[in-house]
Motif scaffolding. Structure first.
Motif, PDB file in Angstrom:
ATOM      1  N   ALA A  30       0.857  -1.182   0.000  1.00  0.00           N
ATOM      2  CA  ALA A  30       0.000   0.000   0.000  1.00  0.00           C
ATOM      3  C   ALA A  30       0.898   1.239   0.000  1.00  0.00           C
ATOM      4  O   ALA A  30       1.954   1.244   0.627  1.00  0.00           O
ATOM      5  N   SER A  31       0.458   2.298  -0.709  1.00  0.00           N
ATOM      6  CA  SER A  31       1.278   3.511  -0.807  1.00  0.00           C
ATOM      7  C   SER A  31       0.658   4.702  -0.074  1.00  0.00           C
ATOM      8  O   SER A  31       1.160   5.814  -0.174  1.00  0.00           O
ATOM      9  N   SER A  32      -0.418   4.465   0.664  1.00  0.00           N
ATOM     10  CA  SER A  32      -1.050   5.543   1.427  1.00  0.00           C
ATOM     11  C   SER A  32      -1.725   4.970   2.670  1.00  0.00           C
ATOM     12  O   SER A  32      -1.957   3.757   2.760  1.00  0.00           O
ATOM     13  N   LEU A  33      -2.044   5.855   3.614  1.00  0.00           N
ATOM     14  CA  LEU A  33      -2.721   5.417   4.834  1.00  0.00           C
ATOM     15  C   LEU A  33      -4.118   4.901   4.517  1.00  0.00           C
ATOM     16  O   LEU A  33      -4.564   3.900   5.094  1.00  0.00           O
ATOM     17  N   ALA A  34      -4.826   5.565   3.611  1.00  0.00           N
ATOM     18  CA  ALA A  34      -6.187   5.140   3.264  1.00  0.00           C
ATOM     19  C   ALA A  34      -6.179   3.737   2.670  1.00  0.00           C
ATOM     20  O   ALA A  34      -7.030   2.896   3.009  1.00  0.00           O
ATOM     21  N   GLU A  35      -5.212   3.478   1.789  1.00  0.00           N
ATOM     22  CA  GLU A  35      -5.125   2.155   1.174  1.00  0.00           C
ATOM     23  C   GLU A  35      -4.760   1.105   2.217  1.00  0.00           C
ATOM     24  O   GLU A  35      -5.309  -0.003   2.217  1.00  0.00           O
ATOM     25  N   ALA A  36      -3.852   1.446   3.123  1.00  0.00           N
ATOM     26  CA  ALA A  36      -3.462   0.511   4.186  1.00  0.00           C
ATOM     27  C   ALA A  36      -4.635   0.194   5.098  1.00  0.00           C
ATOM     28  O   ALA A  36      -4.865  -0.963   5.469  1.00  0.00           O
ATOM     29  N   ASP A  37      -5.397   1.212   5.458  1.00  0.00           N
ATOM     30  CA  ASP A  37      -6.546   1.013   6.345  1.00  0.00           C
ATOM     31  C   ASP A  37      -7.571   0.090   5.689  1.00  0.00           C
ATOM     32  O   ASP A  37      -8.143  -0.795   6.340  1.00  0.00           O
ATOM     33  N   LEU A  38      -7.799   0.281   4.403  1.00  0.00           N
ATOM     34  CA  LEU A  38      -8.749  -0.568   3.685  1.00  0.00           C
ATOM     35  C   LEU A  38      -8.268  -2.015   3.656  1.00  0.00           C
ATOM     36  O   LEU A  38      -9.043  -2.948   3.913  1.00  0.00           O
ATOM     37  N   LYS A  39      -6.993  -2.222   3.362  1.00  0.00           N
ATOM     38  CA  LYS A  39      -6.477  -3.585   3.264  1.00  0.00           C
ATOM     39  C   LYS A  39      -6.492  -4.301   4.613  1.00  0.00           C
ATOM     40  O   LYS A  39      -6.807  -5.498   4.691  1.00  0.00           O
ATOM     41  N   VAL A  40      -6.182  -3.584   5.681  1.00  0.00           N
ATOM     42  CA  VAL A  40      -6.220  -4.197   7.011  1.00  0.00           C
ATOM     43  C   VAL A  40      -7.653  -4.539   7.414  1.00  0.00           C
ATOM     44  O   VAL A  40      -7.892  -5.494   8.148  1.00  0.00           O
ATOM     45  N   SER A  41      -8.614  -3.776   6.899  1.00  0.00           N
ATOM     46  CA  SER A  41     -10.019  -4.035   7.250  1.00  0.00           C
ATOM     47  C   SER A  41     -10.575  -5.271   6.550  1.00  0.00           C
ATOM     48  O   SER A  41     -11.548  -5.864   7.024  1.00  0.00           O
ATOM     49  N   VAL A  42      -9.962  -5.680   5.431  1.00  0.00           N
ATOM     50  CA  VAL A  42     -10.518  -6.811   4.669  1.00  0.00           C
ATOM     51  C   VAL A  42      -9.603  -8.035   4.651  1.00  0.00           C
ATOM     52  O   VAL A  42     -10.049  -9.124   4.277  1.00  0.00           O
ATOM     53  N   ASN A  43      -8.344  -7.882   5.063  1.00  0.00           N
ATOM     54  CA  ASN A  43      -7.407  -9.000   5.071  1.00  0.00           C
ATOM     55  C   ASN A  43      -6.849  -9.233   6.465  1.00  0.00           C
ATOM     56  O   ASN A  43      -6.812  -8.315   7.285  1.00  0.00           O
ATOM     57  N   ARG A  44      -6.394 -10.448   6.715  1.00  0.00           N
ATOM     58  CA  ARG A  44      -5.748 -10.757   7.986  1.00  0.00           C
ATOM     59  C   ARG A  44      -4.235 -10.754   7.774  1.00  0.00           C
ATOM     60  O   ARG A  44      -3.706 -11.535   6.979  1.00  0.00           O
ATOM     61  N   TYR A  45      -3.546  -9.861   8.475  1.00  0.00           N
ATOM     62  CA  TYR A  45      -2.089  -9.774   8.357  1.00  0.00           C
ATOM     63  C   TYR A  45      -1.424 -10.200   9.658  1.00  0.00           C
ATOM     64  O   TYR A  45      -1.937  -9.946  10.753  1.00  0.00           O
ATOM     65  N   ASP A  46      -0.258 -10.821   9.518  1.00  0.00           N
ATOM     66  CA  ASP A  46       0.528 -11.202  10.680  1.00  0.00           C
ATOM     67  C   ASP A  46       1.443 -10.068  11.127  1.00  0.00           C
ATOM     68  O   ASP A  46       1.939 -10.067  12.250  1.00  0.00           O
ATOM     69  N   CYS A  47       1.673  -9.100  10.223  1.00  0.00           N
ATOM     70  CA  CYS A  47       2.513  -7.952  10.561  1.00  0.00           C
ATOM     71  C   CYS A  47       2.307  -6.859   9.515  1.00  0.00           C
ATOM     72  O   CYS A  47       2.033  -7.150   8.350  1.00  0.00           O
ATOM     73  N   VAL A  48       2.420  -5.601   9.945  1.00  0.00           N
ATOM     74  CA  VAL A  48       2.395  -4.450   9.044  1.00  0.00           C
ATOM     75  C   VAL A  48       3.722  -3.716   9.191  1.00  0.00           C
ATOM     76  O   VAL A  48       4.176  -3.457  10.312  1.00  0.00           O
ATOM     77  N   VAL A  49       4.366  -3.414   8.068  1.00  0.00           N
ATOM     78  CA  VAL A  49       5.592  -2.599   8.047  1.00  0.00           C
ATOM     79  C   VAL A  49       5.215  -1.255   7.452  1.00  0.00           C
ATOM     80  O   VAL A  49       4.810  -1.186   6.283  1.00  0.00           O
ATOM     81  N   ALA A  50       5.335  -0.181   8.239  1.00  0.00           N
ATOM     82  CA  ALA A  50       4.809   1.112   7.787  1.00  0.00           C
ATOM     83  C   ALA A  50       5.834   2.231   7.922  1.00  0.00           C
ATOM     84  O   ALA A  50       6.430   2.420   8.980  1.00  0.00           O
ATOM     85  N   ASP A  51       6.011   2.966   6.841  1.00  0.00           N
ATOM     86  CA  ASP A  51       6.748   4.230   6.883  1.00  0.00           C
ATOM     87  C   ASP A  51       5.879   5.249   7.621  1.00  0.00           C
ATOM     88  O   ASP A  51       4.649   5.119   7.660  1.00  0.00           O
ATOM     89  N   ARG A  52       6.494   6.272   8.198  1.00  0.00           N
ATOM     90  CA  ARG A  52       5.701   7.269   8.905  1.00  0.00           C
ATOM     91  C   ARG A  52       5.150   8.341   7.978  1.00  0.00           C
ATOM     92  O   ARG A  52       3.985   8.706   8.042  1.00  0.00           O
TER      93      ARG A  52
END
Length: 221
Positions: A30-52
């Motif tokens: 994901a290249s934005s916070l909005a895209e990351a939020d959407l993906k976390v809401s629909v997929n199960r992840y074991d870890c998220v690596v995020a730039d600030r």
């Protein structure tokens, strides 16, 4: 193990994604916070690596929102902001780990795996079914004391089955945990990996096919 990378740098983001995939992880991007939020809401992840520093804000705000909403997915903040106050702010907003750029890919991979293990099975570094033993931290598998060699994908599928030993695991669950969003749910990739696992594990067969459902790993009769 499935990971989400959140990074807007057009060179670094794909490089991190490719590096983690080479390490055997299933990785979405994901290249934005909005895209990351959407993906976390629909997929199960074991870890998220995020730039600030993302185009639509600081990732710490999103991490804090996830924690307030009860989302417990482990988050590793990967950023150039390395001052003590920056790291402290990261942990105060709910980050589980904080790695400053520039970084070594090997260290990032080790940290991501450690966070994923903490989420999946904090007390089970070694999984056993019959004479089959899977050492999760070292990623070594033995059957009857003999060391076996598996690809990263085969290891991931075997781990997913052994974590649920005795229970049915659907093809959809295996796809979600061991492949990324680019996997075609209509393909036979799961069946191919299962066939390879059976061949390498040898007799007696530990993996049972459940018609119309998926697979189950169990001790031989």
């Amino acid at each position: 193990m499935r990971v989400l990378v959140v990074e807007d740098d057009r060179e670094l983001g794909p490089a991190i994604t490719a590096g983690l995939r080479t390490g055997g992880l299933a990785v979405d991007y994901a290249s934005s916070l909005a895209e990351a939020d959407l993906k976390v809401s629909v997929n199960r992840y074991d870890c998220v690596v995020a730039d600030r520093g993302l185009p639509d804000g600081d990732a710490l705000g999103l991490i804090g929102a996830w924690r307030r909403a009860g989302r417990t997915v482990p988050v590793l903040v990967l950023t150039a902001l390395g001052a003590v106050e920056d790291r402290v702010a990261g942990f105060e907003h709910g980050a589980d780990d904080y790695l400053v750029k520039p970084f070594a890919l090997a260290e990032l991979l080790a940290r991501v795996r450690a966070l994923g293990r903490r989420e999946q099975h904090p007390r089970l570094p070694e999984l056993t079914v019959g004479d089959l033993t899977l050492d999760v931290p070292s990623r070594r598998t033995r059957r009857g004391g003999v060391l076996l060699s598996f690809t990263a994908k085969e290891f991931a599928v075997l781990e997913a089955l052994m974590l649920r030993a005795g229970a049915a695991v659907t093809r959809g669950e295996l796809l979600e945990r061991c492949w990324d969003e680019m996997a075609d749910p209509a393909s036979n990739v799961v069946d191919v990996v299962i066939a390879n696992l059976r061949r390498k594990l040898g007799p007696p067969d530990l993996i049972e096919s459940l018609r119309g459902v998926g697979y189950r790993i169990r001790e031989p009769a």
